[in-house]
Design a protein around this motif. Structure first.
Motif, PDB file in Angstrom:
ATOM      1  N   MET A 285       0.836  -1.201   0.000  1.00 56.08           N
ATOM      2  CA  MET A 285       0.000   0.000   0.000  1.00 56.08           C
ATOM      3  C   MET A 285       0.873   1.255   0.000  1.00 56.08           C
ATOM      4  SD  MET A 285      -2.987  -1.204   2.635  1.00 56.08           S
ATOM      5  CE  MET A 285      -4.179   0.066   2.295  1.00 56.08           C
TER       6      MET A 285
ATOM      7  N   VAL B 213      -5.079  -4.350  -3.689  1.00 56.86           N
ATOM      8  CA  VAL B 213      -3.811  -3.655  -3.941  1.00 56.86           C
ATOM      9  C   VAL B 213      -3.164  -4.223  -5.198  1.00 56.86           C
ATOM     10  CG1 VAL B 213      -1.461  -3.286  -3.086  1.00 56.86           C
ATOM     11  CG2 VAL B 213      -3.384  -2.925  -1.571  1.00 56.86           C
TER      12      VAL B 213
ATOM     13  N   TYR C 137      -7.576   0.833  -5.305  1.00 54.45           N
ATOM     14  CA  TYR C 137      -6.807   1.179  -4.116  1.00 54.45           C
ATOM     15  C   TYR C 137      -7.729   1.641  -2.994  1.00 54.45           C
ATOM     16  CZ  TYR C 137      -3.471   3.043  -0.900  1.00 54.45           C
ATOM     17  OH  TYR C 137      -2.761   3.287   0.245  1.00 54.45           O
TER      18      TYR C 137
END
Length: 140
Positions: free
Chosen positions: A32, A82, A63
């Motif tokens: 991330m 992700v 995201y």
């Protein structure tokens, strides 16, 4: 008696700490953080938005879903989103590279066509000049 109360107080404090740790903000995964660093490059983001906005928006949407899943303590789902975000982002980068390459190639092809026309014109004039020299030699 005092030792037992102290023990209970420590257990209670430990339980409180564990409870609050579960409710607080969680640290983001390295994937991330890596993705956030990619999208922080404003010039690259603007460039990609101009060349493939659909993929960039899709990547940012994935995201956002990854962050939601992460906040809900759904690590597997967060990791999945992700990965989707990264794949969409990389595809947008590749498409931008392809479009840049295609633009360069069309410019080069246009220059090649112009050079070919000039070469053909020069060869035609050379042939005409050669024919004129032959005629002149025949007249003399």
């Amino acid at each position: 008696m005092r030792g037992f109360k102290g023990y209970i107080n420590h257990v209670f404090a430990f339980a409180l700490i564990l409870t609050f740790m579960g409710c607080g903000p969680r640290l983001k995964t390295p994937e991330m953080v890596s993705f956030e660093q990619q999208k922080m490059d404003v010039s690259k983001l603007q460039s990609l938005q101009g060349k493939s906005p659909d993929l960039v928006n899709e990547s940012l949407k994935y995201y956002g879903q990854a962050v939601e899943a992460h906040n809900d303590n759904e690590t597997e789902e967060s990791s999945y989103y992700v990965k989707l975000a990264q794949i969409s982002w990389q595809t947008a980068e590749r498409r931008a590279q392809y479009l840049d390459h295609r633009a360069k190639m069309s410019t080069i092809k246009m220059r090649l066509d112009q050079a070919q026309k000039l070469l053909n014109l020069a060869l035609k004039r050379k042939k005409e000049l050669s024919e004129m020299q032959t005629r002149q030699a025949n007249l003399i």
